[in-house]
Design an enzyme around this catalytic site. Structure first.
Site, PDB file in Angstrom:
ATOM      1  N   SER A 119       0.813  -1.216   0.000  1.00 19.06           N
ATOM      2  CA  SER A 119       0.000   0.000   0.000  1.00 19.06           C
ATOM      3  C   SER A 119       0.844   1.264   0.000  1.00 19.06           C
ATOM      4  O   SER A 119       0.311   2.359  -0.160  1.00 19.06           O
ATOM      5  CB  SER A 119      -0.932   0.005   1.223  1.00 19.06           C
ATOM      6  OG  SER A 119      -0.176  -0.082   2.415  1.00 19.06           O
ATOM      7  N   HIS A 140      -2.143  -2.792  -6.273  1.00 21.01           N
ATOM      8  CA  HIS A 140      -2.683  -2.393  -4.973  1.00 21.01           C
ATOM      9  C   HIS A 140      -4.204  -2.476  -5.006  1.00 21.01           C
ATOM     10  O   HIS A 140      -4.876  -1.590  -5.528  1.00 21.01           O
ATOM     11  CB  HIS A 140      -2.209  -0.986  -4.611  1.00 21.01           C
ATOM     12  CG  HIS A 140      -2.689  -0.533  -3.264  1.00 21.01           C
ATOM     13  ND1 HIS A 140      -2.942   0.790  -2.962  1.00 21.01           N
ATOM     14  CD2 HIS A 140      -2.979  -1.232  -2.143  1.00 21.01           C
ATOM     15  CE1 HIS A 140      -3.356   0.885  -1.722  1.00 21.01           C
ATOM     16  NE2 HIS A 140      -3.397  -0.329  -1.209  1.00 21.01           N
ATOM     17  N   GLU A 152      -4.850  -0.049  -8.105  1.00 20.52           N
ATOM     18  CA  GLU A 152      -3.756   0.835  -8.517  1.00 20.52           C
ATOM     19  C   GLU A 152      -2.659  -0.053  -9.111  1.00 20.52           C
ATOM     20  O   GLU A 152      -2.149  -0.949  -8.437  1.00 20.52           O
ATOM     21  CB  GLU A 152      -3.184   1.603  -7.320  1.00 20.52           C
ATOM     22  CG  GLU A 152      -4.024   2.765  -6.859  1.00 20.52           C
ATOM     23  CD  GLU A 152      -3.350   3.550  -5.746  1.00 20.52           C
ATOM     24  OE1 GLU A 152      -3.191   4.758  -5.885  1.00 20.52           O
ATOM     25  OE2 GLU A 152      -2.981   2.945  -4.716  1.00 20.52           O
ATOM     26  N   ASN A 190      -3.210   6.261  -0.845  1.00 19.98           N
ATOM     27  CA  ASN A 190      -2.807   6.522   0.537  1.00 19.98           C
ATOM     28  C   ASN A 190      -2.103   7.864   0.713  1.00 19.98           C
ATOM     29  O   ASN A 190      -2.080   8.406   1.821  1.00 19.98           O
ATOM     30  CB  ASN A 190      -1.945   5.376   1.060  1.00 19.98           C
ATOM     31  CG  ASN A 190      -2.799   4.177   1.408  1.00 19.98           C
ATOM     32  OD1 ASN A 190      -3.925   4.314   1.876  1.00 19.98           O
ATOM     33  ND2 ASN A 190      -2.281   2.985   1.163  1.00 19.98           N
TER      34      ASN A 190
END
Length: 283
Positions: A119, A140, A152, A190
Site C-alpha cells: 500500500s 494495490h 492501482e 494513501n
C-alpha cells in the site's frame, strides 16, 4: 503473456480477498502462507463470502463449488515454480518483502510476473531484490477486495510496457478498474487518504471536536460513506501509522508527520476494530 495460474502470498484479509476474486474469474490459485492454520483461516473467510453470495442469489451453489475447487492451499513456496503470476500480500515490511521477492525470483518460471499488493512501499526497491525488475509491478487492491473496484497498477522504474499491459488486462478480467500510477510513496490512494485521516486525528488531539462529531461532519458535509476515524479503526491504527511514517520518510515533508495521538494509541495497543478499541470501542 497468458496468465492461467496465480499464487497469492498471504492468506489474511487482503490475500484471501485477492485469491477469491482470481478464483471466481477462472484462474487457478495457490493460496500461500507460512502455516496451515493461516491458510485454513483464509479459506474459511472465502467460503463464508461465497456462501453469502449464494444466499443473495448472486452466485449458484455450483459456481461456489467450482470457485473453491480452483484454490489450492500452500505452505511450500516451491509451488511458485508452477505459476504465471505471483501477487504478494504479506506484511508491510521492506526487509521481509525483499527477502520474499529474492526467493520468488529463484523459484518462479522465467516468464512469471512478480506483483506486490503493497500500500505504500517503493516498487522499484522491491524489484531491486530480483534479477527480473522489468517483470515486477504493483497491484494495490482496495479493501474489501471482492467489493471494491479499484486496482492501482504501479510501475517500477524498470517495469516494461508488456508487463504493465498484461496486468492491466488481467485486472479487467477480475472485474476491476485498473488505474496507472507511478512509483511514489503512498501512490495516489494513501498519499491522499492517510493525511486526511491524520488531520482528523490532529483535530481530536487538539480538542477541535470529538471523534463522533468529526466523522459526522465528513459523512454529512462531504458525503463520505464512512468518517475518517471510523475508517482508521477499520484499516488498523498501526497500519495508518506505518503508512504515515513511510510518507514522511519518503517525501521528507512535515505535512506527513504522524499525529502524536496516533503514536500513543498504537503504543497502548489501541489498534482499532481488530484489537477491540481505537477511536471507538468494539465488542
Amino acid at each position: 503473456m497468458n496468465i492461467k495460474t496465480v499464487m497469492v502470498i498471504g492468506a489474511g484479509q487482503m490475500g484471501s480477498g485477492i485469491a477469491q476474486v482470481n478464483a471466481m474469474s477462472g484462474y487457478q490459485v495457490y493460496l500461500h502462507d507460512l502455516k496451515d492454520e493461516l491458510v485454513e483461516r483464509g479459506l474459511n473467510t472465502i467460503t463464508k463470502n461465497l456462501d453469502r453470495q449464494v444466499k443473495k442469489e448472486r452466485m449458484t451453489e455450483t459456481e461456489k463449488t467450482d470457485t473453491l475447487a480452483r484454490i489450492t492451499p500452500s505452505t511450500d513456496l516451491n509451488n511458485a515454480k508452477n505459476v504465471d503470476l505471483v501477487i504478494e500480500a504479506a506484511i508491510e515490511n521492506m526487509e521481509i518483502k525483499s527477502k520474499l521477492f529474492s526467493d520468488l525470483d529463484e523459484l518462479a518460471p522465467e516468464h512469471a510476473i512478480l506483483a506486490t499488493n503493497t500500500s505504500s512501499l517503493p516498487i522499484t526497491e522491491i524489484a531491486a531484490a530480483t534479477n527480473r525488475p522489468e517483470k515486477v509491478i504493483g497491484m494495490h487492491f482496495m479493501n474489501p477486495v471482492p467489493v471494491m473496484k479499484l486496482v492501482e497498477v504501479i510501475r517500477g522504474l524498470a517495469t516494461t510496457d508488456e508487463v504493465y499491459n498484461t496486468i492491466e488486462d488481467m485486472s479487467k478480467s477480475l472485474n476491476k478498474v485498473p488505474v496507472e500510477v507511478n512509483d511514489f510513496p503512498g501512490f495516489v490512494s494513501n498519499r491522499i487518504l492517510l493525511p486526511m485521516i491524520n488531520e482528523a486525528i490532529y483535530a481530536v488531539y487538539e480538542g477541535v471536536a470529538k471523534p463522533e462529531a468529526i466523522d459526522e461532519v465528513m459523512k454529512l458535509g462531504m458525503n463520505h460513506p464512512m468518517g475518517p476515524l471510523t475508517l482508521a479503526d477499520f484499516i488498523g491504527l498501526d497500519t495508518c501509522l506505518y503508512i504515515m511514517e513511510t510518507l514522511h520518510d519518503g517525501l521528507g515533508d512535515d505535512k506527513y508527520r504522524p499525529c502524536p495521538l496516533l503514536r500513543k494509541y498504537v503504543k497502548a495497543g489501541w489498534l482499532g476494530k481488530k484489537s477491540g478499541r481505537g477511536f471507538y470501542q468494539y465488542s
